[in-house]
Write an enzyme that holds these catalytic residues in place. Structure first.
Site, mmCIF file in Angstrom:
data_model
loop_
_atom_site.group_PDB
_atom_site.id
_atom_site.type_symbol
_atom_site.label_atom_id
_atom_site.label_comp_id
_atom_site.label_asym_id
_atom_site.label_seq_id
_atom_site.Cartn_x
_atom_site.Cartn_y
_atom_site.Cartn_z
ATOM 1 N N HIS A 87 10.173 -3.841 4.062
ATOM 2 C CA HIS A 87 10.446 -2.382 4.205
ATOM 3 C C HIS A 87 10.674 -2.006 5.721
ATOM 4 C CE1 HIS A 87 6.198 -1.946 4.755
ATOM 5 N NE2 HIS A 87 6.128 -0.484 4.813
ATOM 6 N N HIS A 119 -2.079 4.534 9.729
ATOM 7 C CA HIS A 119 -0.899 5.020 10.114
ATOM 8 C C HIS A 119 -0.809 6.381 10.791
ATOM 9 C CE1 HIS A 119 -0.162 2.491 6.571
ATOM 10 N NE2 HIS A 119 0.801 2.597 6.745
ATOM 11 N N GLU A 131 3.799 -5.606 8.691
ATOM 12 C CA GLU A 131 2.521 -5.221 8.005
ATOM 13 C C GLU A 131 1.973 -6.496 7.302
ATOM 14 O OE1 GLU A 131 2.765 -0.430 6.939
ATOM 15 O OE2 GLU A 131 2.932 -1.748 5.437
ATOM 16 N N HIS A 140 0.964 -1.261 0.123
ATOM 17 C CA HIS A 140 0.085 -0.092 -0.156
ATOM 18 C C HIS A 140 0.794 1.299 0.071
ATOM 19 C CE1 HIS A 140 0.028 -0.326 4.774
ATOM 20 N NE2 HIS A 140 1.145 0.191 4.297
HETATM 21 C C1 DHB Z 1 6.268 3.589 2.665
HETATM 22 C C2 DHB Z 1 5.544 2.245 2.912
HETATM 23 C C3 DHB Z 1 4.422 2.075 3.688
HETATM 24 O O1 DHB Z 1 4.037 1.055 3.999
HETATM 25 C C4 DHB Z 1 4.240 3.468 4.552
HETATM 26 O O2 DHB Z 1 2.964 3.095 5.241
HETATM 27 C C5 DHB Z 1 4.741 4.481 4.531
HETATM 28 C C6 DHB Z 1 5.804 4.733 3.487
HETATM 29 C C7 DHB Z 1 7.336 3.785 1.553
HETATM 30 O O3 DHB Z 1 7.784 2.757 1.085
HETATM 31 O O4 DHB Z 1 7.747 4.938 1.451
HETATM 32 FE FE FE Z 2 2.546 1.047 5.679
#
Ligand code: DHB
Ligand code: FE
Length: 284
Positions: A193, A59, A240, A12
């Site tokens: 990530h 978030h 996540e 997302h």
């Molecule tokens: C990014 C990824 C995410 O899941 C998020 O909530 C905010 C930023 C990113 O990769 O920039």
């Molecule tokens: Fe996220």
């Protein structure tokens, strides 16, 4: 009766939403990513759900450190698009399904999962980016959406096992709703990530692909993976991915039915700081 017909999984990343909103999808950086979702856009036209039960994480948009529900179900008729700092995304308002959402809350809570009831829940990129990836830029979203927010932001977070079992309870709840409805369940967020700290930018393609393999073939085994492995292998925000186990837990094979068909599998690195994964599983 209402039926869960398919599950959809997708990252997302907020920059994906911005790329669509700002008309950048044909740019070289973004094109390969959006090509990976072409199949999904046609598939959802061919298999339109009445309702999407959309598992996502907030978030710090609707919730903050003041109040941190582990699982919150959106029971409202409408959900505003959250302002995440640059104004709300220019996407249609999200319409819910209070009758079905309340039924699911009733069933799942009596099934011993303590949900928080959210009658007001502005929805952020966690929910709107998956809708954009699947539907593009329509005037109105073509289905009702029940937002289901999971805390994966502030520790302690729920385990994969708990999420997987919750998915099974959601399936029971949907199947006991006395109306003919085609319901899809979407698991969103991930893949690997890390957005902060010394390991910011971490991506682990091997682990992500094993996660996809196991989500398809061995979800019960995957559900045993402890949260610390997600953090170690997939980065602090890789956690996540536990939300995908909620959607996977709602598929028929988990309770003795036929295996789902893999209609689409896609993996792309990177979008912003994140590895993007996407799956479509159709129940048989
Ligand atoms: C990014 C990824 C995410 O899941 C998020 O909530 C905010 C930023 C990113 O990769 O920039
Ligand atoms: Fe996220």
């Amino acid at each position: 009766m209402a039926r869960i017909t398919a599950s959809v999984y997708t990252s997302h990343v907020p920059a994906i939403g911005a790329a669509v909103d700002l008309g950048k999808t044909e740019e070289p950086y973004w094109k390969p990513l959006f090509e990976g979702y072409e199949y999904a856009k046609q598939w959802i036209k061919d298999n339109p759900p009445d309702v999407v039960f959309l598992v996502y994480n907030d978030h710090a948009s609707a919730f903050s450190l003041d109040l941190i529900p582990t699982f919150a179900i959106g029971t409202a008729a409408e959900f505003e698009i959250a302002d995440e700092g640059w104004g709300p995304r220019p996407v249609p308002k999200v319409y819910g399904y209070p009758e079905l959402a309340s039924h699911i809350a009733q069933s799942v809570i009596q099934d011993d999962f303590d949900l928080t009831i959210a009658n007001k829940l502005p929805v952020d990129h966690g929910l709107t980016v998956p809708l954009t990836l699947m539907y593009g830029q329509p005037e109105e979203w073509p289905c009702k959406v029940i937002p289901f927010a999971v805390n994966v932001v502030q520790y302690p977070v729920p385990s994969g096992k708990r999420c997987f079992e919750l998915g099974q309870a959601i399936r029971r709840a949907v199947e006991s709703f006395d109306k003919d409805l085609n319901v899809q369940i979407w698991g969103t967020g991930g893949m690997s990530h890390q957005l902060q700290g010394a390991r910011a930018g971490l991506i682990n393609q091997e682990w992500d692909n094993q996660f996809l393999d196991r989500l398809i073939e061995d979800p019960a085994g995957l559900a045993e993976v402890p949260h610390i492995e997600y953090v170690r292998e997939a980065g602090s925000e890789g956690i996540e991915l536990v939300m995908w186990l909620i959607a996977r837990g709602a598929m028929a094979d988990v309770v003795g039915g036929a295996k789902p068909t893999v209609k689409k599998r896609f993996y792309h690195v990177p979008a912003s700081n994140t590895a993007v994964g996407h799956l479509i599983l159709e129940d048989n």
